[in-house]
Design an enzyme around this catalytic site. Sequence first.
Site, short mmCIF file in Angstrom:
data_model
loop_
_atom_site.label_atom_id
_atom_site.label_comp_id
_atom_site.label_asym_id
_atom_site.label_seq_id
_atom_site.Cartn_x
_atom_site.Cartn_y
_atom_site.Cartn_z
N GLY A 1 35.87 49.57 38.50
CA GLY A 1 34.18 49.61 39.07
C GLY A 1 33.27 49.43 37.95
O GLY A 1 33.29 49.71 36.89
N CYS B 1 40.76 52.48 35.88
CA CYS B 1 39.93 52.41 35.02
C CYS B 1 38.83 52.95 35.94
O CYS B 1 38.76 54.42 35.59
CB CYS B 1 39.43 50.45 35.13
SG CYS B 1 38.42 50.70 33.60
N TYR B 2 38.12 52.96 36.65
CA TYR B 2 36.66 53.90 37.24
C TYR B 2 37.14 54.48 37.78
O TYR B 2 36.89 56.06 37.84
CB TYR B 2 35.69 52.67 38.28
CG TYR B 2 34.81 53.78 38.22
CD1 TYR B 2 33.51 53.44 38.18
CD2 TYR B 2 35.19 53.88 39.94
CE1 TYR B 2 32.19 54.10 38.14
CE2 TYR B 2 33.70 54.55 40.31
CZ TYR B 2 32.50 54.51 40.02
OH TYR B 2 31.32 55.40 40.71
N HIS C 1 44.60 47.11 33.15
CA HIS C 1 44.29 47.25 34.74
C HIS C 1 45.95 46.62 35.01
O HIS C 1 45.75 45.57 34.39
CB HIS C 1 43.29 45.89 34.67
CG HIS C 1 41.85 46.49 34.87
ND1 HIS C 1 41.55 46.44 35.94
CD2 HIS C 1 40.74 46.46 34.14
CE1 HIS C 1 40.04 47.32 35.72
NE2 HIS C 1 39.67 47.32 34.63
N GLU D 1 46.81 45.19 37.64
CA GLU D 1 46.95 43.70 38.45
C GLU D 1 46.70 42.51 37.18
O GLU D 1 46.71 41.15 38.34
CB GLU D 1 45.31 43.89 39.11
CG GLU D 1 44.19 44.13 39.01
CD GLU D 1 43.52 45.41 38.28
OE1 GLU D 1 44.75 46.34 37.98
OE2 GLU D 1 42.33 45.62 38.39
N ASP E 1 42.13 22.82 44.30
CA ASP E 1 41.60 23.37 46.08
C ASP E 1 41.31 22.27 46.85
O ASP E 1 41.89 23.29 47.45
CB ASP E 1 41.02 24.54 44.92
CG ASP E 1 40.95 25.39 43.95
OD1 ASP E 1 42.04 25.20 43.58
OD2 ASP E 1 39.69 25.80 43.20
N LYS F 1 45.00 30.90 42.46
CA LYS F 1 44.73 29.44 41.77
C LYS F 1 46.84 29.02 42.10
O LYS F 1 47.40 28.30 42.68
CB LYS F 1 44.90 29.09 40.58
CG LYS F 1 45.04 27.66 40.69
CD LYS F 1 43.47 27.55 41.18
CE LYS F 1 42.60 26.15 40.65
NZ LYS F 1 41.83 25.51 40.93
N1 GLN Z 1 32.32 50.49 34.50
C1 GLN Z 1 33.39 51.57 33.70
C2 GLN Z 1 33.25 51.38 32.28
O1 GLN Z 1 32.75 50.19 31.59
C3 GLN Z 1 34.35 51.23 34.49
C4 GLN Z 1 35.43 49.87 34.56
C5 GLN Z 1 36.45 49.49 34.77
O2 GLN Z 1 36.57 49.88 36.36
N2 GLN Z 1 36.42 47.51 34.67
O3 GLN Z 1 34.11 51.86 31.55
#
Ligand code: GLN
Length: 513
Positions: A51, A78-79, A171, A173, A230, A369
């Site tokens: 996030g 991450c977040y 990440h 994903e 698309d 895509k």
């Molecule tokens: N905002 C948070 C950071 O900058 C998390 C970033 C994210 O989840 N991609 O570390």
Amino acid sequence: MIAIIDFGSQTTHLIGRRLREISIPNIIVEPAEFFEKIKTIKYDGVILSGGPTSVYEKDAPTIDKKIFDIGKPILGICYGEQLIAHLLNGKVKSGKKKEYGPATLTILKKSPLFKIPSSSYELPAKIAVWMNHGDEVQKIPNGFETIGTTDTIPHAAIANEMKNIYGIQFHPEVLHTQFGIQILKNFVKICQLVPTDKPISKDLVTQKIADITDSVGNMNVIGAFSGGVDSSIACLMVYMAIGKQFTPIYIDSGLMREGETEELKNVFVNNYQMKVKIIDATYRFINNLKGVTDPEKKRKIIGQTFIETLQEEAEKHGAKLLVQGTIYPDVIESAGSKHSKNIKSHHNVGGLPKNMKIALLEPLRDFYKDEVRRIGDILDLPKSIVNRHPFPGPGLAIRIIGEVTHVKLNTVRRADQIVREEISKANLDKDLWQVFAIFTGVKTTGVRGDDRAYGETIAIRAVESLDVMSSNFAKLPWEVLEKISVRIVTEITEVNRVVYDVTNKPPGTVEWE
Ligand code: GLN
């Protein structure tokens, strides 16, 4: 079933998609509605997404601590990792180094999350991961251990194996994380589920087309048809679903590449007998763009001009629905979920006026895509269309920094043509996601025929990507770059400098504006 709690990451839906690919049903829920939602659904694990906010900020989205006591495995990305640390009395702070792009993860401990299928991987093993963060976990909570680290951040992966709680700063994903899908499969197994790969099938496409027939009924429909992958596939699906009730409209904005309108007539009108209506609106677009330099304004104006023109057509055809080739990344980048940030407005999503008199039909809204391309293959579209490089709705206008004029358009269009010709000659199209020229608006000093020249700078951008949520700049062969550069400065006399863009996404987007 996995519940994904969305803290607003640009790639939350990519997590859902990856899980779908391995046949794991999932739902994406807002943090505030999580405990309410799970009363009615049976789920086996929870993923906390990334996030844009910082966990220690006032009003940052959060979740009740009782989530850690529900007894289901949890993976924070991450977040999500930062939130786990924050809520369980660890510490998160703004990092000295912000990381956007590739990093090397050193796996420090054997972990069910890191069962990577390679026997040659002795610990500490190293894998390439994709980062996108400014904050970092400084102190891990009690009961946790650090299972992975990078040169820049110590706690890149943490785990409490007893409670099945995992956090990773990178990440999994995005396709640029090596073994990303494997890591997600490992988590799914920790949740006692069985992952199995599931491709897009003929049945799924047939189903989608039938859905269109059913939902359209006897209404007339027009389509925003640009000739790109698309919109071509979206329009073809609708054409297959409702035939004569459908009129695809091609608006020549004057912001197109060389030869585009002809190519389109060739394939769709001649080969598919799709009666595409072609409208020349060059002067309308350039007039509306007069004096405008702000990229977001340009995108909005172009979007509005497209929509106005289409609305007029809708009235002429008595159409209630408009087909657009919107795909998932367009929706995400135009801020489709509650906590994510608007990166840029895609004319087919963000630029729509509030008083639209026509409803949208977007058959590809949930797809990426590469999925769309698979649908194109299933529909037997020629490879030249299916593998076409994407071209943005606002066209060459967002590849001209500053005001758009006929002269600049002409320059960048010629440069673009040279770039595409040389890339095709070198047989590199299939390795690239996109390749194009940018009119930078920067004038520099040069020398021509012993005389001083003061001319334009053209930049070249070439990127590799699978789903464009992230991408790397392509390491094009020097010989090819040299050929492009020499041809541009010789064939376009107003240009005397060519530069190459070596920025990854993130932090750079593919287009400059
Ligand atoms: N905002 C948070 C950071 O900058 C998390 C970033 C994210 O989840 N991609 O570390």
